[in-house]
Scaffold this active site. Sequence first.
Site, PDB file in Angstrom:
ATOM      1  N   TRP A  83      -0.935   6.905  10.697  1.00 43.87           N
ATOM      2  CA  TRP A  83      -0.521   6.522   9.348  1.00 43.87           C
ATOM      3  C   TRP A  83       0.903   5.968   9.393  1.00 43.87           C
ATOM      4  O   TRP A  83       1.781   6.528  10.038  1.00 43.87           O
ATOM      5  CB  TRP A  83      -0.576   7.718   8.409  1.00 43.87           C
ATOM      6  CG  TRP A  83      -0.195   7.364   6.994  1.00 43.87           C
ATOM      7  CD1 TRP A  83       1.047   7.441   6.437  1.00 43.87           C
ATOM      8  CD2 TRP A  83      -1.061   6.861   5.985  1.00 43.87           C
ATOM      9  NE1 TRP A  83       1.007   7.018   5.132  1.00 43.87           N
ATOM     10  CE2 TRP A  83      -0.276   6.650   4.821  1.00 43.87           C
ATOM     11  CE3 TRP A  83      -2.427   6.565   5.941  1.00 43.87           C
ATOM     12  CZ2 TRP A  83      -0.817   6.169   3.638  1.00 43.87           C
ATOM     13  CZ3 TRP A  83      -2.972   6.078   4.757  1.00 43.87           C
ATOM     14  CH2 TRP A  83      -2.165   5.885   3.626  1.00 43.87           C
ATOM     15  N   LEU A  84       1.129   4.856   8.704  1.00 43.97           N
ATOM     16  CA  LEU A  84       2.459   4.268   8.617  1.00 43.97           C
ATOM     17  C   LEU A  84       2.876   4.177   7.161  1.00 43.97           C
ATOM     18  O   LEU A  84       2.071   3.789   6.300  1.00 43.97           O
ATOM     19  CB  LEU A  84       2.472   2.861   9.244  1.00 43.97           C
ATOM     20  CG  LEU A  84       2.164   2.773  10.740  1.00 43.97           C
ATOM     21  CD1 LEU A  84       2.099   1.311  11.185  1.00 43.97           C
ATOM     22  CD2 LEU A  84       3.192   3.529  11.561  1.00 43.97           C
ATOM     23  N   ASP A  95      -6.323 -13.737  10.799  1.00 44.78           N
ATOM     24  CA  ASP A  95      -6.555 -13.509   9.362  1.00 44.78           C
ATOM     25  C   ASP A  95      -5.214 -13.204   8.705  1.00 44.78           C
ATOM     26  O   ASP A  95      -5.023 -12.172   8.064  1.00 44.78           O
ATOM     27  CB  ASP A  95      -7.540 -12.354   9.175  1.00 44.78           C
ATOM     28  CG  ASP A  95      -8.052 -12.250   7.736  1.00 44.78           C
ATOM     29  OD1 ASP A  95      -7.884 -13.224   6.970  1.00 44.78           O
ATOM     30  OD2 ASP A  95      -8.616 -11.197   7.384  1.00 44.78           O
TER      31      ASP A  95
END
Length: 282
Positions: free
Chosen positions: A88-89, A189
């Site tokens: 998680w950041l 993307d």
Amino acid sequence: MKLTQEWLAQLPLTGIEEVRPVDGGDINQAYKISTSTSRYFLKVQPENNANFFKHEINGLQNLAKVVVTPKVIASGTIENAGYLILAWLDFKTGNDAELGRAVASVHRLTAPQFGLENNFIEGTLPKINTWQANWADFYVNQRLEPLVRLAKQKRLWSTQRERLVKHLEEIIYQDSRTRKITPSLLHGDLWRGNVAFLKDGRPVLIDPDIFYGDREMDLAMTKLFGGFSADFYTAYNTAFPLPENYQKRVAWYQVYYLLAHLNLFGEQYGSSLDTVLIEAVK
């Protein structure tokens, strides 16, 4: 798909205290997992398996050579659902100039040919990455034409679109005979939703769809769906100067991304595709 306690117990994590749904895009179910010692980002692919995430893992690891990406913790399959666990950041607002320099560093990673070592066919849109010595062969035959065929199957095609795409393909082949194109590592993307910043200001790239191609293709995507600020392009061009006439090719590559959206979401993207096709063949 609802995550049951039995399903969660099979993850390679201990001490899970909270599982909360979060925004994860249109393709995956996404969750924030908090344990007694850490936090994680979980992606789940119902009715799929861990193979679905191999391409993303490869992309994250390749990009991590020069930029920050979420660390891959684990992936696997539980009860016919593939999963990917990332560290998680915590994100905050950042500086687009730093992002421009980061993307330039990615594009300086090169390969002898265009493509990638593996195809990605588990997703909704096929990505055929067979190595090619000629950029036009790769872009026309392995990016544009597969999406054209899919649009025809979905009855989202027209004689005008066919005529314009064929004209564009001729232009791209003509260009490839005179322009030297180096195969650069592309995010694949690169829109605003797939970039973020850490609390210390460092840019983070997420959800990659990598291959080695014309770096102008990544930049064309940045100009769709809101685009990036002028600081991004100024910093990028200072770090890795672009040809003076690169702007004329922006529409060539936006055609691909709008074809993708046409196939994913339907005719609501048809008018945008038609507009860019007309611009592309001027």
